[in-house]
Design a protein around this motif. Sequence first.
Motif, short mmCIF file in Angstrom:
data_model
loop_
_atom_site.label_atom_id
_atom_site.label_comp_id
_atom_site.label_asym_id
_atom_site.label_seq_id
_atom_site.Cartn_x
_atom_site.Cartn_y
_atom_site.Cartn_z
N LYS A 429 0.84 -1.21 0.00
CA LYS A 429 0.00 0.00 0.00
C LYS A 429 0.87 1.25 0.00
N LYS A 430 2.06 1.13 0.58
CA LYS A 430 2.89 2.32 0.76
C LYS A 430 3.80 2.61 -0.42
N SER A 431 4.15 1.60 -1.21
CA SER A 431 5.08 1.85 -2.31
C SER A 431 4.79 0.94 -3.50
N GLU A 432 4.68 1.56 -4.67
CA GLU A 432 4.49 0.85 -5.94
C GLU A 432 5.64 -0.11 -6.24
N LEU A 433 6.79 0.18 -5.62
CA LEU A 433 8.01 -0.57 -5.97
C LEU A 433 8.19 -1.81 -5.10
N GLN A 434 7.28 -1.99 -4.15
CA GLN A 434 7.45 -3.10 -3.20
C GLN A 434 6.28 -4.07 -3.29
N TRP A 435 6.59 -5.36 -3.04
CA TRP A 435 5.53 -6.36 -2.89
C TRP A 435 5.10 -6.43 -1.44
N VAL A 444 2.67 -9.44 8.00
CA VAL A 444 2.87 -8.81 6.69
C VAL A 444 4.36 -8.56 6.46
N VAL A 445 4.82 -8.90 5.26
CA VAL A 445 6.22 -8.68 4.88
C VAL A 445 6.24 -7.85 3.60
N VAL A 446 7.03 -6.76 3.56
CA VAL A 446 7.18 -5.99 2.32
C VAL A 446 8.64 -6.03 1.88
N PHE A 447 8.82 -6.05 0.57
CA PHE A 447 10.20 -6.12 0.03
C PHE A 447 10.20 -5.67 -1.43
N PRO A 448 11.37 -5.23 -1.95
CA PRO A 448 11.43 -4.73 -3.33
C PRO A 448 10.98 -5.79 -4.33
N LYS A 449 10.29 -5.34 -5.39
CA LYS A 449 9.64 -6.27 -6.31
C LYS A 449 10.61 -7.11 -7.14
N GLU A 450 11.70 -6.51 -7.59
CA GLU A 450 12.62 -7.16 -8.53
C GLU A 450 11.81 -7.86 -9.62
N ASN A 451 12.16 -9.14 -9.93
CA ASN A 451 11.39 -9.79 -11.01
C ASN A 451 10.36 -10.79 -10.50
N TYR A 452 10.04 -10.70 -9.24
CA TYR A 452 9.07 -11.65 -8.67
C TYR A 452 7.65 -11.22 -9.04
N ALA A 453 6.71 -12.18 -8.88
CA ALA A 453 5.34 -11.90 -9.31
C ALA A 453 4.32 -12.33 -8.26
N VAL A 454 3.13 -11.75 -8.35
CA VAL A 454 2.03 -12.09 -7.44
C VAL A 454 1.75 -13.59 -7.53
N GLY A 455 1.55 -14.22 -6.37
CA GLY A 455 1.23 -15.66 -6.34
C GLY A 455 2.47 -16.53 -6.19
#
Length: 481
Positions: A429-435, A444-455
């Motif tokens: 919710k806080k950053s477009e760049l994080q999952w 809840v865990v947040v971390f940079p998206k890199e090339n990972y995907a939902v699911g």
Amino acid sequence: MEKIIEEKNQGTALTLEKDQKNTRNLYIESYGCQMNFSDSEIVASILAQEGFNTTNSLEEADLVLVNTCSIREKAEQTVRKRLEKFNAVKKTRPHIRVGVLGCMAERLKSKLLEEERIVDMVVGPDAYKDLPNLIREIDEGRNAVNVILSKDETYGDVAPVRLNSNGVTAFVSITRGCDNMCTFCVVPFTRGRERSRDPQSIVHEVNELWEKGYREVTLLGQNVDSYLWYGGGLKKDFDAASAIQKATAVNFSNLLALVAEAQPRMRIRFSTSNPQDMTLDVIETMARFKNICNYIHLPVQSGSDRILKAMNRLHTREEYFELINNIRKIIPDCAISQDIITGFPTETEEDHQDTLSLMEYVKYDFGFMFAYSERPGTLAARKLMDNIPEEAKKRRLSEVIDLQLKHSLQRTKEHLGKIEEVLIEGTSKKSELQWMGRNSQNTVVVFPKENYAVGEFVMVRIEDCTSATLMGKAVGYSENN
Ligand code: 5AD
Ligand code: SF4
């Protein structure tokens, strides 16, 4: 703190992709517990067959449904305000029809129609299959009510449509109603007697969810540990079942194993557990299956034996500690959360201190805390004076919340430096760049998206935390992927 919900005031409008064949629009708003959100998916599924698309715009709606909660007075007041708003919309768009579903419908019955005249339709939690008939009634200008509670309705044969879904996590209901009669609680009156859903239909739903890409299910019930399938019927009638029915009955730990075996890579959670009904079998089954998450929501309500008794909670403080010790012994990294009520009738400062000291013993990962709200018709309302002044209830509540915050931070800190499996649910919710995702313990865990995907299941090194959130960096895929 995100996870502490003092009172959920925001209703959520739930929607689904449009089916071009459908001609009318349903706006459905849900309040309260997860069961209501799950029920709204059943309602949308039933109404999709009747020509309704869901919409999240009130302006587009032909039918407005509110799935309501009666658990505390404030929850009902919020719904009443929404009903006033819907009636105002009706003045400019007179063809709109408004219906109340769920616990308030059951509790207030036709009062909402006849005395208050604020709705067109009142439908209790076991009557959703009658919605097509009830809508025909209101289409023809008549009011419609069905608040009959059922002995066997579990909606096991309705495939819910997944509203506002992230496509990764889903609720699957396994029991309906509650037989426990905690003296403060309105649920046994609004949702009726307890009955369990056929395990085959539960496994079937979980299998279908896996096929559609879902990776986590939460098995839902007011009291999941009390699940008992012996071919149908109420839990209270089990004693009269035949010898064969008894021999082949499926209890909650059997059900957990069935679901875990059917989909060994699907994460499995469940809610809610009642301490008096949770058995060692359940904890051992959790330990046996890697895909059953290490998290138990285990409401205690109070730490005082006297108050527990007055609440008709059928366990003592000592017995609760024994259960906690067993959980810790069998699943050392199991997260545990609580529900606590402050200011139950006759609660003294000493009773309140007992609650704080119980919290100190358990050090819950998180919690849901409430000031006591008298509910008409409950045993507490009939037999006990609501005699704790509002300021004392609120002050005790803030003491409980403060202590929980402290414990939550202690608990999240324990994750620092660890590498944990996280299921990605969506963008933070806080950053477009994080999952954003959750670990097994439901944090809840947040971390940079890199090339990972939902699911995807990803291993994340935990580097920082608040009392509610872990922050980290992915180090690779989990073997579960
Ligand atoms: N007042 C305050 N809290 C209540 N709950 C249930 N009934 C009441 C009430 N009358 C809380 C309990 C329960 C949670 C779902 O809501 O803590 O576990
Ligand atoms: Fe209410 Fe108690 Fe049943 Fe929970 S177990 S729904 S608190 S009566």
